[in-house]
Enzyme design. Structure first.
Site, mmCIF file in Angstrom:
data_model
loop_
_atom_site.group_PDB
_atom_site.id
_atom_site.type_symbol
_atom_site.label_atom_id
_atom_site.label_comp_id
_atom_site.label_asym_id
_atom_site.label_seq_id
_atom_site.Cartn_x
_atom_site.Cartn_y
_atom_site.Cartn_z
ATOM 1 N N HIS A 134 0.877 -1.182 0.000
ATOM 2 C CA HIS A 134 0.000 0.000 0.000
ATOM 3 C C HIS A 134 0.911 1.227 0.000
ATOM 4 C CE1 HIS A 134 -2.843 2.897 1.837
ATOM 5 N NE2 HIS A 134 -3.822 2.051 1.528
ATOM 6 N N ASP A 211 3.144 -4.732 8.057
ATOM 7 C CA ASP A 211 1.933 -3.932 7.898
ATOM 8 C C ASP A 211 0.756 -4.888 8.087
ATOM 9 O OD1 ASP A 211 -0.277 -2.578 7.077
ATOM 10 O OD2 ASP A 211 0.578 -1.831 5.208
ATOM 11 N N GLN A 214 -4.357 -5.308 6.911
ATOM 12 C CA GLN A 214 -5.339 -6.238 6.342
ATOM 13 C C GLN A 214 -5.253 -7.631 6.966
ATOM 14 O OE1 GLN A 214 -7.698 -5.230 4.502
ATOM 15 N NE2 GLN A 214 -6.947 -3.302 3.660
ATOM 16 N N LYS A 237 -10.517 -0.733 10.472
ATOM 17 C CA LYS A 237 -10.644 -1.912 9.599
ATOM 18 C C LYS A 237 -11.006 -3.156 10.401
ATOM 19 C CE LYS A 237 -7.228 -0.216 6.249
ATOM 20 N NZ LYS A 237 -7.996 0.222 5.085
ATOM 21 N N CYS A 376 -4.750 2.603 -3.579
ATOM 22 C CA CYS A 376 -3.475 3.058 -2.989
ATOM 23 C C CYS A 376 -2.369 2.050 -3.258
ATOM 24 C CB CYS A 376 -3.606 3.321 -1.492
ATOM 25 S SG CYS A 376 -4.783 4.596 -1.104
HETATM 26 N N1 PLP Z 1 -1.672 -0.809 4.715
HETATM 27 C C1 PLP Z 1 -2.607 -1.512 4.088
HETATM 28 C C2 PLP Z 1 -2.265 -2.888 3.581
HETATM 29 C C3 PLP Z 1 -3.883 -0.987 3.904
HETATM 30 O O1 PLP Z 1 -4.808 -1.705 3.267
HETATM 31 C C4 PLP Z 1 -4.156 0.303 4.396
HETATM 32 C C5 PLP Z 1 -5.466 0.913 4.180
HETATM 33 O O2 PLP Z 1 -6.199 0.555 3.281
HETATM 34 C C6 PLP Z 1 -3.149 0.991 5.066
HETATM 35 C C7 PLP Z 1 -1.915 0.407 5.205
HETATM 36 C C8 PLP Z 1 -3.376 2.348 5.617
HETATM 37 O O3 PLP Z 1 -4.331 2.328 6.640
HETATM 38 P P1 PLP Z 1 -4.877 3.691 7.245
HETATM 39 O O4 PLP Z 1 -5.388 4.490 6.086
HETATM 40 O O5 PLP Z 1 -5.964 3.256 8.173
HETATM 41 O O6 PLP Z 1 -3.748 4.351 7.939
#
Ligand code: PLP
Length: 420
Positions: A134, A211, A214, A237, A376
């Protein structure tokens, strides 16, 4: 806290038991069409129990934390720190000091890139990412590389949406100072073998940031077993509020890191000459923290725990399998990524004759909420030769009928688009 309908751990999850807990799922859209919510990878909905916990704090306990000496301040501090204990237990972290509340996964990665990265990286050092990250797990590292002269490399992907591990031996070397990798791709749904990547990175002396945006909401995470140095995720999430997330970090690493944001709460002492940073975790929680968010996240963790993450995971797997098979039968559909058994509850796809955004607009007419765009993850889409995709993603309240609705809506959307 209201009770939640729990069943035995082995029993298949029945979403109809939980759907009544989610008021928004009763929403009826225009022309009496019911909502089919399949955008859970972007954000999930909240059960009454989480909403009630948020209302309860504002109505009965609310104050600032760690500051006051009055009753409300004590009550709020107790609830806030209680939420930290819930997170510690949920992740099986060794110590509560290893749990830092942040604004979300993005904020957690930026914190590590700034505080750990600025202190530890030198020109020529390498940061290893993957092509499926992401943007939140790419841009902070690019910025770190710009500041320090470090070099960013990316582990490539296979054509079927997995990490190409054959590239690992020449990409993960003594030059690598940190590997930052998603546990589950937010586009492909691929479940990455972080349990193998972490020891491989440690063997060359690199730190690892996982990370978990998900993965933590859907799969049991044990940070001690994983041995990750850092792990981040977001509350919104996983049935919790927006504006709160968690950075887990090993105590000795967090302790050696200089603070990132400066302000109230993160200090031992401030004089006219400077400041002495506070202890963990306060040293990384400058200013008024996400008090209500953290308490709401604690309630979300209670909810998820009582449903059972392994049941949620199996349920999503069944839904993914069903959608995968149904989509594959539609002519002109290309599913991005790997076979269902290697992925979590995320399926992204493209149609050969309808742009993903147009498809999502048309699906919305039939009440079906999916995400369309690059999610993203522009480099990932470029890798697979498509600018965008449509994405359906599941959570515990999704049903088999939701997939029937989606498939029916795709077929209708297509007919409608071609009639024009
Ligand atoms: N990392 C992953 C794999 C994501 O799917 C997301 C959000 O969709 C993020 C990071 C960023 O999360 P946030 O926007 O809640 O900070």
């Amino acid at each position: 806290m209201e009770t939640i309908k729990t069943k035995s751990c082995d029993e298949e999850l029945d979403p109809s038991l939980f759907r009544p807990d989610f008021p928004i799922l009763r929403k009826v859209l225009r022309d009496g069409i019911p909502l089919v919510y399949l955008d859970n990878a972007a954000t999930t909905q909240r059960p009454r129990q989480v909403i009630a916990a948020i209302v309860d704090i504002y109505e009965h306990h609310y104050s600032n934390v760690h500051r006051g000496i009055h009753t409300l301040a004590d009550e709020t501090t107790e609830l806030y720190e209680g939420a930290r204990d819930r997170v510690r237990e949920f992740l099986n972290a060794a110590e509560r000091e290893e749990i830092v509340f942040t604004a979300g996964a993005t904020a957690g990665i930026n914190l590590v890139a700034r505080a750990w990265g600025d202190a530890n990286l030198r020109p020529g050092d390498e940061i290893l990412l993957t092509e499926m990250e992401h943007h939140s797990n790419m841009v902070p590292w690019y910025q770190l590389a710009e500041r320090t002269g470090a070099v960013v490399r990316h582990l490539p992907l296979t054509d079927d949406g997995r990490l190409d591990l054959s590239a690992l031996p020449h990409m993960l070397t003594e030059k690598t100072k940190i590997l930052a990798v998603t546990a589950v791709s937010n586009v492909l749904g691929t479940i990455n073998p972080v349990q193998d990547l972490i020891p491989a990175a440690h063997a060359v002396g690199a730190k690892v940031l996982v990370d978990g945006a998900q993965s933590v909401p859907h799969h049991r995470t044990d940070v001690q077993r994983l041995d990750a140095d850092f792990l981040v995720f977001s509350g919104h999430k996983m049935l919790g509020p927006t504006g709160v997330g968690v950075l887990y970090g090993k105590r000795e690493i967090l302790e050696a890191m200089p603070p990132f944001l400066g302000g109230g709460s993160m200090i031992h002492e401030v004089t006219l000459d400077g400041f002495v940073p506070g202890d963990l975790p306060a040293r990384f929680e400058a200013g008024t923290p996400p008090i209500v968010g953290a308490i709401g996240l604690g309630a979300a963790i209670d909810y998820l725990t009582s449903v059972g993450l392994s049941r949620i995971e199996s349920h999503e797997r069944r839904l993914t399998q069903k959608l995968y098979v149904a989509l594959a039968e539609i002519e002109g559909v290309r599913i991005l990524g790997t076979e269902p058994s290697l992925r979590g509850g995320i399926v992204s796809f493209v149609l050969n004759d309808l742009h993903a955004q147009d498809l999502a607009h048309l699906l919305d007419r039939y009440g079906v909420a999916v995400r369309a765009g690059h999610h993203c993850a522009m480099p990932l889409h470029r890798r697979y030769g498509v600018p965008t995709s449509a994405r359906a993603s599941f959570y515990l309240y999704n049903t088999s009928e939701d997939i029937d609705h989606l498939i029916d809506a795709i077929l209708r959307a297509r007919r409608l688009a071609h009639r024009k």
